[in-house]
Design a protein around this motif. Structure first.
Motif, PDB file in Angstrom:
ATOM      1  N   GLU A 115       0.828  -1.218   0.000  1.00  0.00           N
ATOM      2  CA  GLU A 115       0.000   0.000   0.000  1.00  0.00           C
ATOM      3  C   GLU A 115       0.859   1.263   0.000  1.00  0.00           C
ATOM      4  O   GLU A 115       0.417   2.304  -0.475  1.00  0.00           O
ATOM      5  CB  GLU A 115      -0.931   0.018   1.216  1.00  0.00           C
ATOM      6  N   VAL A 116       2.087   1.179   0.532  1.00  0.00           N
ATOM      7  CA  VAL A 116       2.945   2.361   0.622  1.00  0.00           C
ATOM      8  C   VAL A 116       4.232   2.189  -0.179  1.00  0.00           C
ATOM      9  O   VAL A 116       5.157   2.992  -0.054  1.00  0.00           O
ATOM     10  CB  VAL A 116       3.292   2.707   2.090  1.00  0.00           C
ATOM     11  N   THR A 117       4.289   1.147  -1.026  1.00  0.00           N
ATOM     12  CA  THR A 117       5.516   0.839  -1.753  1.00  0.00           C
ATOM     13  C   THR A 117       5.251   0.647  -3.237  1.00  0.00           C
ATOM     14  O   THR A 117       4.321  -0.066  -3.620  1.00  0.00           O
ATOM     15  CB  THR A 117       6.177  -0.438  -1.199  1.00  0.00           C
ATOM     16  N   ARG A 118       6.074   1.279  -4.045  1.00  0.00           N
ATOM     17  CA  ARG A 118       6.105   1.036  -5.485  1.00  0.00           C
ATOM     18  C   ARG A 118       7.491   0.475  -5.786  1.00  0.00           C
ATOM     19  O   ARG A 118       8.499   1.054  -5.387  1.00  0.00           O
ATOM     20  CB  ARG A 118       5.878   2.325  -6.290  1.00  0.00           C
ATOM     21  N   ARG A 119       7.541  -0.653  -6.455  1.00  0.00           N
ATOM     22  CA  ARG A 119       8.811  -1.289  -6.788  1.00  0.00           C
ATOM     23  C   ARG A 119       9.277  -0.872  -8.170  1.00  0.00           C
ATOM     24  O   ARG A 119       8.464  -0.717  -9.076  1.00  0.00           O
ATOM     25  CB  ARG A 119       8.671  -2.813  -6.713  1.00  0.00           C
ATOM     26  N   ALA A 120      10.590  -0.713  -8.289  1.00  0.00           N
ATOM     27  CA  ALA A 120      11.208  -0.424  -9.581  1.00  0.00           C
ATOM     28  C   ALA A 120      12.329  -1.423  -9.785  1.00  0.00           C
ATOM     29  O   ALA A 120      13.237  -1.519  -8.958  1.00  0.00           O
ATOM     30  CB  ALA A 120      11.739   0.994  -9.629  1.00  0.00           C
ATOM     31  N   LEU A 121      12.236  -2.191 -10.844  1.00  0.00           N
ATOM     32  CA  LEU A 121      13.251  -3.176 -11.206  1.00  0.00           C
ATOM     33  C   LEU A 121      14.075  -2.593 -12.344  1.00  0.00           C
ATOM     34  O   LEU A 121      13.546  -2.335 -13.429  1.00  0.00           O
ATOM     35  CB  LEU A 121      12.594  -4.486 -11.654  1.00  0.00           C
ATOM     36  N   THR A 122      15.340  -2.329 -12.076  1.00  0.00           N
ATOM     37  CA  THR A 122      16.244  -1.782 -13.087  1.00  0.00           C
ATOM     38  C   THR A 122      17.159  -2.896 -13.571  1.00  0.00           C
ATOM     39  O   THR A 122      17.758  -3.608 -12.759  1.00  0.00           O
ATOM     40  CB  THR A 122      17.080  -0.624 -12.514  1.00  0.00           C
ATOM     41  N   ILE A 123      17.257  -3.040 -14.891  1.00  0.00           N
ATOM     42  CA  ILE A 123      18.120  -4.054 -15.507  1.00  0.00           C
ATOM     43  C   ILE A 123      19.166  -3.285 -16.308  1.00  0.00           C
ATOM     44  O   ILE A 123      18.825  -2.438 -17.143  1.00  0.00           O
ATOM     45  CB  ILE A 123      17.307  -4.998 -16.391  1.00  0.00           C
ATOM     46  N   MET A 124      20.440  -3.588 -16.036  1.00  0.00           N
ATOM     47  CA  MET A 124      21.527  -2.814 -16.636  1.00  0.00           C
ATOM     48  C   MET A 124      22.719  -3.693 -16.974  1.00  0.00           C
ATOM     49  O   MET A 124      22.875  -4.783 -16.427  1.00  0.00           O
ATOM     50  CB  MET A 124      21.983  -1.729 -15.665  1.00  0.00           C
ATOM     51  N   ARG A 125      23.556  -3.197 -17.873  1.00  0.00           N
ATOM     52  CA  ARG A 125      24.859  -3.805 -18.107  1.00  0.00           C
ATOM     53  C   ARG A 125      25.702  -3.481 -16.878  1.00  0.00           C
ATOM     54  O   ARG A 125      25.579  -2.407 -16.293  1.00  0.00           O
ATOM     55  CB  ARG A 125      25.528  -3.217 -19.343  1.00  0.00           C
ATOM     56  N   ALA A 126      26.596  -4.381 -16.481  1.00  0.00           N
ATOM     57  CA  ALA A 126      27.425  -4.155 -15.306  1.00  0.00           C
ATOM     58  C   ALA A 126      28.209  -2.856 -15.419  1.00  0.00           C
ATOM     59  O   ALA A 126      28.347  -2.120 -14.442  1.00  0.00           O
ATOM     60  CB  ALA A 126      28.362  -5.340 -15.080  1.00  0.00           C
ATOM     61  N   GLU A 127      28.704  -2.541 -16.598  1.00  0.00           N
ATOM     62  CA  GLU A 127      29.499  -1.319 -16.755  1.00  0.00           C
ATOM     63  C   GLU A 127      28.671  -0.043 -16.659  1.00  0.00           C
ATOM     64  O   GLU A 127      29.214   1.057 -16.550  1.00  0.00           O
ATOM     65  CB  GLU A 127      30.317  -1.333 -18.054  1.00  0.00           C
ATOM     66  N   GLU A 128      27.337  -0.163 -16.665  1.00  0.00           N
ATOM     67  CA  GLU A 128      26.477   1.014 -16.509  1.00  0.00           C
ATOM     68  C   GLU A 128      26.222   1.335 -15.040  1.00  0.00           C
ATOM     69  O   GLU A 128      25.655   2.376 -14.727  1.00  0.00           O
ATOM     70  CB  GLU A 128      25.132   0.799 -17.208  1.00  0.00           C
ATOM     71  N   TYR A 129      26.640   0.444 -14.154  1.00  0.00           N
ATOM     72  CA  TYR A 129      26.394   0.642 -12.727  1.00  0.00           C
ATOM     73  C   TYR A 129      27.243   1.754 -12.180  1.00  0.00           C
ATOM     74  O   TYR A 129      28.343   1.963 -12.498  1.00  0.00           O
ATOM     75  CB  TYR A 129      26.659  -0.655 -11.957  1.00  0.00           C
TER      76      TYR A 129
END
Length: 129
Positions: A115-129
């Motif tokens: 109810e108080v949380t929105r999830r965000a799943l980010t998928i990236m190349r390791a070198e973009e971290y």
């Protein structure tokens, strides 16, 4: 993920009186697994490096994220299933789930409460971290 492309960390003080994050880890893990396996119930963000992959590679990566089960104390120290690393055809990728408040601007006060949380799943190349 902000407009600038950075990933925001959630508030370090997410505890509710009388409970600890360790007490909430099983529910957070359940919610994270359900979201990651289905991509339903949050936002999925692909970085520019992932978006630039050929469609077949991108689909294979998304399948790998959904199927990921290689959790251990190194990549999942809080037992929330909120991070993973994947090797795919010689390239390394990371995925990460962050917890936001309903406004998607601040950290969630309680990631175990949808109810108080929105999830965000980010998928990236390791070198973009």
């Amino acid at each position: 993920m902000s407009a600038s492309g950075s990933v925001h960390a959630c508030s370090p003080d997410r505890q509710q009186p009388g409970s600890t994050m360790a007490d909430k880890a099983p529910e957070i893990r359940r919610l994270n697994d359900a979201f990651r396996r289905s991509f339903i119930g949050g936002h999925v963000v692909l970085t520019s490096g992932v978006a630039a992959l050929a469609e077949t590679e991108r689909r294979a990566l998304l399948r790998s994220v959904r199927a990921f089960e290689a959790f251990n104390s190194d990549n999942d120290p809080h037992a929330e299933h909120d991070f993973g690393a994947i090797d795919l055809e010689g390239a390394k990728f990371f995925w990460k789930i962050d917890y936001y408040g309903p406004d998607m601007q601040s950290g969630s006060p309680d990631p175990s409460n949808p109810e108080v949380t929105r999830r965000a799943l980010t998928i990236m190349r390791a070198e973009e971290y």
